[in-house]
Write a protein that holds these residues in place. Sequence first.
Motif, PDB file in Angstrom:
ATOM      1  N   GLY A  19       0.820  -1.201   0.000  1.00  0.00           N
ATOM      2  CA  GLY A  19       0.000   0.000   0.000  1.00  0.00           C
ATOM      3  C   GLY A  19       0.851   1.246   0.000  1.00  0.00           C
ATOM      4  O   GLY A  19       2.090   1.185   0.034  1.00  0.00           O
ATOM      5  N   SER A  21       0.980   5.038   2.006  1.00  0.00           N
ATOM      6  CA  SER A  21       0.415   5.695   3.183  1.00  0.00           C
ATOM      7  C   SER A  21       1.106   7.024   3.475  1.00  0.00           C
ATOM      8  O   SER A  21       2.341   7.093   3.472  1.00  0.00           O
ATOM      9  CB  SER A  21       0.549   4.801   4.419  1.00  0.00           C
ATOM     10  OG  SER A  21      -0.150   3.591   4.247  1.00  0.00           O
ATOM     11  N   ILE A  23       1.904   9.831   6.399  1.00  0.00           N
ATOM     12  CA  ILE A  23       1.951  10.001   7.853  1.00  0.00           C
ATOM     13  C   ILE A  23       2.116  11.494   8.116  1.00  0.00           C
ATOM     14  O   ILE A  23       3.081  12.107   7.648  1.00  0.00           O
ATOM     15  CB  ILE A  23       3.114   9.211   8.476  1.00  0.00           C
ATOM     16  CG1 ILE A  23       2.940   7.713   8.226  1.00  0.00           C
ATOM     17  CG2 ILE A  23       3.207   9.491   9.973  1.00  0.00           C
ATOM     18  CD1 ILE A  23       4.057   6.869   8.806  1.00  0.00           C
ATOM     19  N   HIS A  29       5.524   5.754  12.627  1.00  0.00           N
ATOM     20  CA  HIS A  29       5.297   4.413  12.091  1.00  0.00           C
ATOM     21  C   HIS A  29       4.925   3.505  13.266  1.00  0.00           C
ATOM     22  O   HIS A  29       5.491   3.634  14.360  1.00  0.00           O
ATOM     23  CB  HIS A  29       6.555   3.893  11.394  1.00  0.00           C
ATOM     24  CG  HIS A  29       6.381   2.568  10.712  1.00  0.00           C
ATOM     25  ND1 HIS A  29       6.611   1.372  11.354  1.00  0.00           N
ATOM     26  CD2 HIS A  29       6.001   2.259   9.456  1.00  0.00           C
ATOM     27  CE1 HIS A  29       6.391   0.385  10.506  1.00  0.00           C
ATOM     28  NE2 HIS A  29       6.008   0.895   9.350  1.00  0.00           N
ATOM     29  N   GLU A  82       5.055  15.993   6.797  1.00  0.00           N
ATOM     30  CA  GLU A  82       4.306  14.877   6.236  1.00  0.00           C
ATOM     31  C   GLU A  82       5.261  13.921   5.525  1.00  0.00           C
ATOM     32  O   GLU A  82       6.125  14.352   4.753  1.00  0.00           O
ATOM     33  CB  GLU A  82       3.248  15.370   5.252  1.00  0.00           C
ATOM     34  CG  GLU A  82       2.406  14.231   4.688  1.00  0.00           C
ATOM     35  CD  GLU A  82       1.407  14.680   3.644  1.00  0.00           C
ATOM     36  OE1 GLU A  82       0.251  14.204   3.671  1.00  0.00           O
ATOM     37  OE2 GLU A  82       1.789  15.511   2.779  1.00  0.00           O
ATOM     38  N   LEU A  84       5.506  10.549   3.077  1.00  0.00           N
ATOM     39  CA  LEU A  84       4.823   9.658   2.147  1.00  0.00           C
ATOM     40  C   LEU A  84       5.696   8.423   1.942  1.00  0.00           C
ATOM     41  O   LEU A  84       6.892   8.546   1.652  1.00  0.00           O
ATOM     42  CB  LEU A  84       4.571  10.359   0.813  1.00  0.00           C
ATOM     43  CG  LEU A  84       3.773  11.671   0.868  1.00  0.00           C
ATOM     44  CD1 LEU A  84       3.612  12.252  -0.528  1.00  0.00           C
ATOM     45  CD2 LEU A  84       2.416  11.455   1.514  1.00  0.00           C
ATOM     46  N   TYR A  86       5.684   3.978   0.719  1.00  0.00           N
ATOM     47  CA  TYR A  86       5.101   2.694   0.343  1.00  0.00           C
ATOM     48  C   TYR A  86       5.465   1.674   1.405  1.00  0.00           C
ATOM     49  O   TYR A  86       6.538   1.747   2.010  1.00  0.00           O
ATOM     50  CB  TYR A  86       5.652   2.211  -1.002  1.00  0.00           C
ATOM     51  CG  TYR A  86       5.218   3.026  -2.197  1.00  0.00           C
ATOM     52  CD1 TYR A  86       4.044   2.738  -2.875  1.00  0.00           C
ATOM     53  CD2 TYR A  86       6.014   4.074  -2.664  1.00  0.00           C
ATOM     54  CE1 TYR A  86       3.659   3.484  -3.986  1.00  0.00           C
ATOM     55  CE2 TYR A  86       5.642   4.822  -3.770  1.00  0.00           C
ATOM     56  CZ  TYR A  86       4.459   4.521  -4.422  1.00  0.00           C
ATOM     57  OH  TYR A  86       4.081   5.254  -5.520  1.00  0.00           O
ATOM     58  N   TRP A  87       4.581   0.729   1.624  1.00  0.00           N
ATOM     59  CA  TRP A  87       4.883  -0.417   2.470  1.00  0.00           C
ATOM     60  C   TRP A  87       4.481  -1.682   1.723  1.00  0.00           C
ATOM     61  O   TRP A  87       3.542  -1.678   0.923  1.00  0.00           O
ATOM     62  CB  TRP A  87       4.151  -0.337   3.814  1.00  0.00           C
ATOM     63  CG  TRP A  87       2.659  -0.167   3.684  1.00  0.00           C
ATOM     64  CD1 TRP A  87       1.967   1.002   3.625  1.00  0.00           C
ATOM     65  CD2 TRP A  87       1.689  -1.220   3.585  1.00  0.00           C
ATOM     66  NE1 TRP A  87       0.613   0.766   3.492  1.00  0.00           N
ATOM     67  CE2 TRP A  87       0.419  -0.591   3.472  1.00  0.00           C
ATOM     68  CE3 TRP A  87       1.761  -2.603   3.588  1.00  0.00           C
ATOM     69  CZ2 TRP A  87      -0.762  -1.324   3.354  1.00  0.00           C
ATOM     70  CZ3 TRP A  87       0.586  -3.328   3.463  1.00  0.00           C
ATOM     71  CH2 TRP A  87      -0.653  -2.704   3.354  1.00  0.00           C
ATOM     72  N   ASN A 154      -0.221  -2.460  -6.254  1.00  0.00           N
ATOM     73  CA  ASN A 154      -1.384  -1.953  -5.532  1.00  0.00           C
ATOM     74  C   ASN A 154      -2.627  -1.944  -6.417  1.00  0.00           C
ATOM     75  O   ASN A 154      -3.725  -2.296  -5.973  1.00  0.00           O
ATOM     76  CB  ASN A 154      -1.105  -0.535  -5.016  1.00  0.00           C
ATOM     77  CG  ASN A 154      -0.005  -0.497  -3.972  1.00  0.00           C
ATOM     78  OD1 ASN A 154       0.335  -1.524  -3.385  1.00  0.00           O
ATOM     79  ND2 ASN A 154       0.554   0.679  -3.743  1.00  0.00           N
TER      80      ASN A 154
END
Length: 301
Positions: A19, A21, A23, A29, A82, A84, A86-87, A154
Motif C-alpha cells: 500500500g 500511506s 503520515i 510508524h 508529512e 509519504l 510505500y509499504w 497496488n
Amino acid sequence: MPPVIEFTAPPLPHYIISGFSPIPAGGKHPSRKNIGAFDLLVVTRGCLYVGEEDRRYEITEGHALILRPDSYHYSYAECQEECLHYWLHFQILGDWRVIEDEEYYLHHGRYSEGEVQGYISPPPFETTPYTVALPQFTKLAQPKKLAEVIDELNEMSRHIHRAGVRLKQQALFQEVIILLSASLGSTAPSPQSACAERAASYLREHYREPFSAQKLGESINFHPVYIARCMQKVFGCSPSAYLLRLRIDQAKLLLIRTDLPVERIAEEVGFNQAAYFTASFTRMEGLSPRKYRQRFAWNKN
C-alpha cells in the motif's frame, strides 16, 4: 553499517500485500514485534524514524528499509513533516539469514583456493539453488522505477478476484526483488575489486591463449604481483588457477555439445598437452573427460 539479508532460491519470495500511506507531521510508524512477514518501507517524501532491535534508521526520500519478521521494530521519533511512503509485506519461504555487510562483501563472489583446485561442478541441465542478497537499508538505485512497480502491485490488488491476477502479482513482485538487489551493488567497487574484475574479464576473453602474467599486467595496466594479490582477495585464487577453471568449464561444454575428440578439445580451450588436460580435468571434476562425456552428453540415437 546495516546488515544484508541473504536467501536461497528457489523458492522465490512471496508477495502478500502492499500500500501507499501518508503520515502527518507528528505521526509515527507503528511499533510491532514478530509480525511473521518482512515489511519493506520505501519513502518518497519526508523521513521515517524507525528502529529494529538496537539499530536506528532515518529513512529519507529515495531510501528503503526491510524490517525482519522475527524482530521488534518501533518508531523512535515523530515525523517532522508529512511523510509519504510505500509499504509492502512479503515472505521468504526458503532458507534465509542476516549477515553483516562487511562479511557479505568479504565473501561475496569468492571461492577458496582449495575449492578452485578440487571443485566439482553440478551435472549439466540440473537445477541448482542460488543465493540472492538484499540490503536491509539502502539508497535505492532506481527509486522511481521501484515506486512504479509497487503502484502496479497496488492496482492489481483492486482486481484480485480476476483470474490470473495473483500469478501476475507474484511475477511482478520479483521485479521488486531485482531492484532491491541491484541497489546492493550500486556502490563503487574497491580498487582491488576493479583490478580483479578487469583481470578476470581479460582472462575470459583470452583463455585459449598461453598464460603470461606479464602480458596480463601490460594489458590492464597493473603490476602482475598486484593483480595476483587482488584476485586472491576477490576470487580466492591466483590468475592461473582462475584461468584453469575457465578452461575446464569451456571443455565441459564442448564435451557435451560436440563430437570433437578429447585431444582436439584440449587444444581448443588452451591446453598444449592433452595428457595435462586430462589430468587437470580429472582432478577438478572427479572423472575423466571421456567418462564425463559418457555420463552427461545427450543421447543422439
